[in-house]
Design a protein around this motif. Structure first.
Motif, PDB file in Angstrom:
ATOM      1  N   GLU A   1       1.247  -3.089  -3.738  1.00  0.00           N
ATOM      2  CA  GLU A   1      -0.091  -3.639  -3.577  1.00  0.00           C
ATOM      3  C   GLU A   1      -1.109  -2.534  -3.787  1.00  0.00           C
ATOM      4  O   GLU A   1      -0.854  -1.365  -3.471  1.00  0.00           O
TER       5      GLU A   1
ATOM      6  N   LYS B   1       3.866   0.458  -1.387  1.00  0.00           N
ATOM      7  CA  LYS B   1       4.674  -0.626  -0.825  1.00  0.00           C
ATOM      8  C   LYS B   1       4.986  -0.402   0.655  1.00  0.00           C
ATOM      9  O   LYS B   1       5.341  -1.348   1.361  1.00  0.00           O
TER      10      LYS B   1
ATOM     11  N   SER C   1       3.819  -3.802   2.054  1.00  0.00           N
ATOM     12  CA  SER C   1       3.251  -4.820   1.172  1.00  0.00           C
ATOM     13  C   SER C   1       3.831  -6.182   1.544  1.00  0.00           C
ATOM     14  O   SER C   1       4.943  -6.281   2.066  1.00  0.00           O
TER      15      SER C   1
END
Length: 353
Positions: free
Chosen positions: A132, A58, A117
């Motif tokens: 992600e 993230k 992210s």
């Protein structure tokens, strides 16, 4: 052209899937001349994870940190009274205690968020949606350095060192014993520079006066600077005038002496040594005097950074220097040796092109 990378040995925390490289055409993180111009570190962070096992991340952050560290040990003989039950008496027990003196302080911490992210950027609060999948990334970074930053140094007892760090906030994986953060850490050498100094003439003279006549020797010693470095070698100009033909000199000595002072846990440790020495033996003088019974010589000391440490004025790590000039007459001469000294600065002076 492939980008150069720091050697594997420079990583104190490493990963096969995350690593640093230098910017194109460079072999170091630091750029420009700290102490003269604005300086910064720059490089690239690389991530490479298999398609079948991507990194769930993230946020990715890069930072430059600096630490001042002092550590030494001393052994102290202690005594204590010990009771002996078999004799119903006490006896003195002697033992050696090892005491550690430690100082550790962070002197730099500058960070930069390289990537987040999309959901983290958009303040999505669902924890499941913050991550992600990452497989391949190559992210450049640049962080400015404070102008008053001390250089890297390794004095054994005391050190100043810097690291470039990457911190990845990722999804925890209990099955693989993976925490929520992945870190790598790489040594980053920081060099400080100084411009060519202004002249600062200094002179010791007892050439043709009562002290010189009584001693049988006059001297004229001078230096044009008080700051020296690779681009400005130490030159001590020394001249002697003999008033007594039978005066014997044992040695003329010129040296650069380096002093280290370390402070930790309320205690002080001092170390001193000669970084460079030059000398002329006294038995040469009868053959090298001119018609006026005078002799002169320029003592030259090149300041090399592999033999000398830069002058550093910090409370816990202090490095200072003195030029010492000694005219030695020998033990049985009845003459008092001439001892001259001057505090000087040793800096990383840029050599003129």
């Amino acid at each position: 052209m492939a980008l150069l990378q720091p050697p594997r040995s420079s990583y104190t925390k490493a990963s096969k899937k995350v690593w640093f490289s230098y910017v194109e055409g460079s072999n170091k993180f630091q750029h420009d001349l700290l102490g003269i111009t604005n300086s910064y570190i720059a490089g690239n962070l690389h991530l490479q994870f298999p398609e079948e096992e991507p990194l769930n991340a993230k946020q990715i952050e890069v930072s430059i940190t600096g630490t001042e560290y002092v550590h030494w040990t001393e052994q102290v003989i202690r005594t204590c009274q010990v009771y002996n039950a078999s004799t119903n008496s006490f006896y003195t027990h002697t033992y050696v205690e090892t005491i550690h003196y430690i100082h550790e302080k962070q002197i730099l911490n500058r960070s930069l968020i390289l990537w987040q992210s999309s959901n983290l950027k958009n303040n999505v609060r669902s924890k499941k949606e913050l991550y992600e999948k990452v497989t391949n990334m190559h992210i450049p970074f640049q962080i400015s350095l404070p102008n008053d930053l001390p250089p890297s140094m390794n004095l054994d007892t005391g050190n100043i060192y810097y690291n470039v760090n990457a911190k990845i906030k990722r999804k925890m994986n209990f099955w693989k014993c993976q925490g929520s953060k992945k870190k790598i850490k790489c040594i980053c050498n920081i060099t400080r520079y100084s411009p060519m100094p202004m002249t600062d003439p200094f002179r010791w003279v007892e050439w043709d006066d009562q002290k010189a006549w009584k001693r049988g020797l006059g001297y004229d010693v001078s230096m044009n600077y008080n700051t020296f470095g690779p681009g400005n070698p130490i030159i001590v100009k020394l001249a002697l005038k003999f008033f007594k033909y039978d005066l014997k000199i044992k040695e003329i000595f010129v040296g650069l002496k380096e002093y280290h002072i370390f402070r930790a846990s309320g205690n002080v440790k001092s170390i001193k040594k000669y970084a460079e020495e030059r000398s002329v033996s006294g038995d040469q003088f009868p053959n090298i005097l001119n018609t006026h019974n005078e002799w002169s010589h320029n003592f030259r000391i090149e300041v090399l950074n592999d033999k000398v440490n830069w002058t550093t004025d910090r409370y816990n790590i202090n490095v200072h220097h003195k030029i010492k000039i000694k005219i030695k007459f020998g033990f049985f001469s009845g003459k008092k040796n001439i001892n001259l000294e001057r505090m000087v600065n040793i800096e990383n002076i840029l050599e003129e092109p």
